[in-house]
Design a protein around this motif. Structure first.
Motif, short mmCIF file in Angstrom:
data_model
loop_
_atom_site.label_atom_id
_atom_site.label_comp_id
_atom_site.label_asym_id
_atom_site.label_seq_id
_atom_site.Cartn_x
_atom_site.Cartn_y
_atom_site.Cartn_z
N GLU A 88 -2.78 1.59 -12.44
CA GLU A 88 -1.71 1.15 -13.34
C GLU A 88 -1.11 -0.19 -12.91
O GLU A 88 -0.38 -0.82 -13.68
N GLU A 89 -1.42 -0.62 -11.71
CA GLU A 89 -0.85 -1.86 -11.17
C GLU A 89 -1.83 -3.01 -11.35
O GLU A 89 -2.81 -3.13 -10.62
N ARG A 90 -1.60 -3.86 -12.32
CA ARG A 90 -2.48 -5.01 -12.57
C ARG A 90 -2.00 -6.19 -11.72
O ARG A 90 -0.82 -6.55 -11.73
N GLN A 91 -2.94 -6.80 -11.01
CA GLN A 91 -2.61 -7.95 -10.19
C GLN A 91 -2.46 -9.20 -11.06
O GLN A 91 -3.11 -9.34 -12.10
N ARG A 92 -1.61 -10.11 -10.59
CA ARG A 92 -1.38 -11.37 -11.31
C ARG A 92 -2.04 -12.51 -10.54
O ARG A 92 -1.77 -12.71 -9.35
N LEU A 93 -2.90 -13.24 -11.25
CA LEU A 93 -3.69 -14.31 -10.64
C LEU A 93 -3.19 -15.68 -11.08
O LEU A 93 -2.78 -15.87 -12.23
N ALA A 94 -3.26 -16.63 -10.15
CA ALA A 94 -3.06 -18.04 -10.47
C ALA A 94 -4.34 -18.77 -10.11
O ALA A 94 -4.87 -18.62 -9.01
N ILE A 95 -4.88 -19.53 -11.06
CA ILE A 95 -6.09 -20.31 -10.82
C ILE A 95 -5.71 -21.76 -10.57
O ILE A 95 -5.03 -22.38 -11.38
N GLU A 165 6.67 -16.36 -10.70
CA GLU A 165 5.76 -15.66 -11.60
C GLU A 165 5.13 -14.42 -10.95
O GLU A 165 4.23 -13.82 -11.52
N HIS A 166 5.59 -14.07 -9.74
CA HIS A 166 5.12 -12.86 -9.05
C HIS A 166 3.60 -12.83 -8.91
O HIS A 166 2.94 -11.83 -9.22
N ILE A 167 3.04 -13.93 -8.43
CA ILE A 167 1.60 -14.05 -8.28
C ILE A 167 1.13 -13.27 -7.05
O ILE A 167 1.71 -13.38 -5.97
N ASP A 168 0.06 -12.49 -7.24
CA ASP A 168 -0.52 -11.70 -6.16
C ASP A 168 -1.67 -12.43 -5.48
O ASP A 168 -1.84 -12.31 -4.26
N VAL A 169 -2.49 -13.15 -6.26
CA VAL A 169 -3.70 -13.77 -5.74
C VAL A 169 -3.82 -15.19 -6.27
O VAL A 169 -3.59 -15.43 -7.47
N VAL A 170 -4.20 -16.11 -5.38
CA VAL A 170 -4.46 -17.49 -5.76
C VAL A 170 -5.97 -17.73 -5.68
O VAL A 170 -6.59 -17.44 -4.66
N VAL A 171 -6.55 -18.24 -6.77
CA VAL A 171 -7.99 -18.51 -6.82
C VAL A 171 -8.20 -20.02 -6.90
O VAL A 171 -7.74 -20.66 -7.85
N LEU A 172 -8.89 -20.57 -5.92
CA LEU A 172 -9.19 -22.00 -5.90
C LEU A 172 -10.55 -22.22 -6.55
O LEU A 172 -11.59 -22.05 -5.92
N ALA A 173 -10.53 -22.57 -7.84
CA ALA A 173 -11.76 -22.72 -8.62
C ALA A 173 -12.17 -24.19 -8.62
O ALA A 173 -12.07 -24.87 -9.63
N ARG A 174 -12.63 -24.66 -7.46
CA ARG A 174 -12.94 -26.07 -7.21
C ARG A 174 -11.66 -26.92 -7.28
O ARG A 174 -11.59 -27.94 -7.95
N TYR A 175 -10.65 -26.47 -6.55
CA TYR A 175 -9.42 -27.23 -6.38
C TYR A 175 -9.63 -28.15 -5.20
O TYR A 175 -9.77 -27.70 -4.06
#
Length: 287
Positions: A88-95, A165-175
Motif C-alpha cells: 500500500e506504500e508507493r514510493q515517490r521518485l525524482a528523476i 515533495e517527500h521524495i524516497d528515491v533519486v534516479v540519476l538518468a544521465r545527470y
C-alpha cells in the motif's frame, strides 16, 4: 487504530545462525500471514545471512504497527538489520537528467504502462531541454542551472524541493553532475545512477572514448547506488554488448544507449520492489 495490511515484503539481514528461517516463518504464521515467496542467501566470506520474504496478511487479522513490533523484537534478538514494506506504500521518485533523454524516456514509458509501481513525482535538470518531455507525461519539471560557483546553493534548493515533495528515491538518468557529499548523505542507498561503462572499468568522464582508445571488445553499462566516491557505490545491475575494431566512439555510444536504458530501468524496478540488500560495497539481489 493503526493501518491494516495486505501484501508485505520483509528484508532481514544479520550474522548467520541456526533457526533464522524457522523463526521468521513462524512469526509470519503466528500473525496470520501466508508466505508467497522467500529467497535467502549467506555471504560465504562474512557469513552474513540475507532474506527477502513476500507474504500476505488478511486485512482483518493484522495491523501494521503490531507486525512491525513483532519483527522489531525478532530483529533485536538476532542483532539484525531489517525493514518492512507494505504494497500500500508507493514510493515517490525524482528523476534527475541533463540533456540525454534515452534513459528517462524508458523510465517514463515503463511507468505509464504500470511496470514501475511508484510515483514519479518530479523531474529535475540542470538544463531546460527536457521540460517538454516531462510536460508530455504530466510530470512537474524543475530547472536548476549549475555552475562551479552556484553548485552548493543549487543543491540546497534541490534538497529542499525533494524534502517538500517527500521524495524516497533519486534516479540519476544521465545527470551529468557529480553530487556533493552532503547531497549523497541525505539519501543513503537511495540514489540510483547509470554509468555508461562496465564498472570498475572506465569510471569518470567520457568512458566510451576511453573504451575506444583502449581497444576493448566489450562495452557495458552499470547501475549502482551513489556514494561519496565517484562511480564506486554498490552495483545493482550490469550488462554488456560486443563491439569490433570497426566501431567508432560514436558507434560505441549508440550501442551503449540501449544498454543504459535497460540496465537503469531494471535497477529502479528491483529497488522499488525491495529486491536489493546492500552488503558493504556489494549487493544481494533477489530477482
Amino acid at each position: 487504530m493503526g493501518s491494516v495490511l495486505g501484501k508485505v515484503v520483509l528484508l532481514f539481514s544479520c550474522q548467520d545462525q541456526k533457526g533464522l528461517v524457522a523463526k521468521i516463518a513462524g512469526l509470519i504464521h503466528e500473525q496470520g500471514g501466508n508466505i508467497l515467496d522467500l529467497d535467502e542467501h549467506v555471504d560465504p566470506e562474512s557469513r552474513i545471512f540475507f532474506i527477502r520474504v513476500s507474504c500476505e496478511f488478511p486485512a482483518v487479522c493484522t495491523e501494521a504497527e503490531e507486525l512491525r513490533a513483532s519483527f522489531a523484537a525478532l530483529a533485536k534478538a538476532f542483532g539484525a538489520t531489517w525493514s518492512m514494506h507494505s504494497s500500500e506504500e508507493r514510493q515517490r521518485l525524482a528523476i534527475f537528467v541533463s540533456r540525454y533523454d534515452h534513459c528517462i524516456q524508458e523510465l517514463l514509458w515503463r511507468h505509464r504502462i504500470g511496470e514501475i509501481a511508484a510515483d514519479i513525482a518530479l523531474v529535475v535538470s540542470n538544463h531546460p531541454d527536457l521540460e517538454p518531455l516531462a510536460m508530455q507525461y504530466g510530470i512537474p519539471f524543475y530547472c536548476f542551472p549549475v555552475t562551479p560557483e552556484t553548485k552548493v546553493e543549487q543543491e540546497q534548493k534541490e534538497l529542499e524541493l525533494l524534502a517538500r515533495e517527500h521524495i524516497d528515491v533519486v534516479v540519476l538518468a544521465r545527470y551529468m553532475q557529480v553530487l556533493t557529499e552532503r547531497f549523497v548523505q541525505a539519501y543513503p542507498h537511495r540514489i540510483i545512477n547509470i554509468h555508461h561503462s562496465f564498472l570498475p572499468a572506465f569510471s569518470g568522464g567520457n568512458p566510451y572514448r576511453q573504451a575506444f582508445q583502449r581497444g576493448v571488445k566489450i562495452i557495458g553499462a552499470t547501475s549502482h547506488y551513489v556514494t561519496e566516491l565517484l562511480d564506486d557505490g554498490p552495483i545493482i545491475q550490469q550488462d554488456i554488448i560486443r563491439i569490433s575494431h570497426r566501431d567508432s566512439p560514436k558507434d560505441l555510444a549508440q550501442k551503449g544507449r540501449d544498454l543504459e536504458r535497460m540496465v537503469l530501468a531494471r535497477a529502479v524496478l528491483w529497488h522499488i520492489e525491495h529486491r536489493v540488500l546492500v552488503n558493504g560495497r556489494k549487493t544481494v539481489i533477489f530477482e
